[in-house]
Design an enzyme around this catalytic site. Structure first.
Site, PDB file in Angstrom:
ATOM      1  N   HIS A 178       0.828  -1.204   0.000  1.00 36.23           N
ATOM      2  CA  HIS A 178       0.000   0.000   0.000  1.00 36.23           C
ATOM      3  C   HIS A 178       0.870   1.264   0.000  1.00 36.23           C
ATOM      4  O   HIS A 178       0.637   2.190  -0.789  1.00 36.23           O
ATOM      5  CB  HIS A 178      -0.898  -0.036   1.250  1.00 36.23           C
ATOM      6  CG  HIS A 178      -1.796   1.146   1.413  1.00 36.23           C
ATOM      7  ND1 HIS A 178      -3.166   1.034   1.507  1.00 36.23           N
ATOM      8  CD2 HIS A 178      -1.532   2.479   1.535  1.00 36.23           C
ATOM      9  CE1 HIS A 178      -3.700   2.233   1.660  1.00 36.23           C
ATOM     10  NE2 HIS A 178      -2.726   3.131   1.690  1.00 36.23           N
ATOM     11  N   GLU A 179       1.865   1.289   0.881  1.00 40.62           N
ATOM     12  CA  GLU A 179       2.700   2.487   0.998  1.00 40.62           C
ATOM     13  C   GLU A 179       3.671   2.636  -0.169  1.00 40.62           C
ATOM     14  O   GLU A 179       3.911   3.747  -0.652  1.00 40.62           O
ATOM     15  CB  GLU A 179       3.456   2.461   2.338  1.00 40.62           C
ATOM     16  CG  GLU A 179       2.563   2.394   3.566  1.00 40.62           C
ATOM     17  CD  GLU A 179       1.508   3.484   3.599  1.00 40.62           C
ATOM     18  OE1 GLU A 179       1.754   4.584   3.065  1.00 40.62           O
ATOM     19  OE2 GLU A 179       0.424   3.236   4.154  1.00 40.62           O
ATOM     20  N   HIS A 239       1.977   4.271  -3.078  1.00 44.30           N
ATOM     21  CA  HIS A 239       1.898   5.733  -3.025  1.00 44.30           C
ATOM     22  C   HIS A 239       3.129   6.363  -3.675  1.00 44.30           C
ATOM     23  O   HIS A 239       3.021   7.297  -4.482  1.00 44.30           O
ATOM     24  CB  HIS A 239       1.798   6.208  -1.576  1.00 44.30           C
ATOM     25  CG  HIS A 239       0.425   6.092  -0.986  1.00 44.30           C
ATOM     26  ND1 HIS A 239      -0.681   6.678  -1.551  1.00 44.30           N
ATOM     27  CD2 HIS A 239      -0.015   5.450   0.132  1.00 44.30           C
ATOM     28  CE1 HIS A 239      -1.743   6.419  -0.810  1.00 44.30           C
ATOM     29  NE2 HIS A 239      -1.369   5.667   0.213  1.00 44.30           N
TER      30      HIS A 239
END
Length: 209
Positions: A109-110, A113
């Site tokens: 998820h990170e 980004h």
């Protein structure tokens, strides 16, 4: 999630991607004592970060550096990507209490980004206003990673939440209330925040607690 973990293990064993653990380093001095994370668990997180970075480079034919990482994030979020420093902070409490689910979702998820910024705003150190944090570009990267593009986690946060003051902000929408913590409330005195729906500026209303 199981298939993603299996694929991750298979890639590591086959050497199909040049995966080296991400580097861990201090990021910001945190107030209060931090929760310790077992070394083996930290290593798994760093490997996941390196894996998804290598996967993005292979998928999109780019050259994103492996971000540095720290385990000093407090509060409700399981992770936070810092664009300017190309750094990811992880929540040690939520990691310890939800290790398997955390490993399956949060590192990817990170990394997504940071990859999204690299793909759609190359050379920038901050996410442009037009690039929503969990918008379609980020969702596409998540799906390419084999992950569900969920904006939030479903971990129990009782032990991770820090009691703090909250400040209510409102825009032109009749029923929308934005809750700011002390830091964001202080920033709002010199910076402007806007509602993505009505595009109106958020203005302080009342202290909630």
């Amino acid at each position: 999630m199981g298939s993603t973990s299996t694929a991750f293990s298979a890639v590591l064993q086959s050497g199909a991607l040049p995966v080296q653990p991400a580097k861990e380093q201090p990021f910001k001095a945190s107030r209060g004592k931090l929760v310790a994370v077992p070394g083996a668990v930290r290593e798994q997180v760093l490997l996941k970060v390196a894996y998804y970075t290598a996967l993005a480079n292979a998928l999109y034919r780019i050259n994103v550096p492996v971000p540095t990482c720290s385990f000093d994030l407090r509060g409700r979020a399981s992770g936070m990507a810092h664009y300017r420093e190309h750094h990811i902070r992880f929540n040690p409490v939520l990691l310890n209490e939800n290790t398997e689910a955390f490993l399956a979702q949060t590192p990817g998820h990170e990394v997504a980004h940071l990859v999204t910024l690299f793909l759609h705003a190359p050379g920038r150190k901050r996410r442009p206003f037009s690039l929503a944090p969990h918008g379609p570009q980020w969702q596409e990267v998540m799906r390419d990673f084999g992950l569900q593009p969920r904006a939030t986690h479903n971990f129990v946060i009782d032990n991770a939440t820090i009691s703090t003051r909250l400040f209510a902000y409102r825009c032109s929408c009749p029923d929308r209330v934005f809750k700011f913590g002390p830091r964001k409330h202080a920033n709002a005195k010199r910076a402007k925040y806007f509602c993505r729906q009505c595009l109106g500026q958020l203005r302080f209303d009342v202290q909630i607690k």
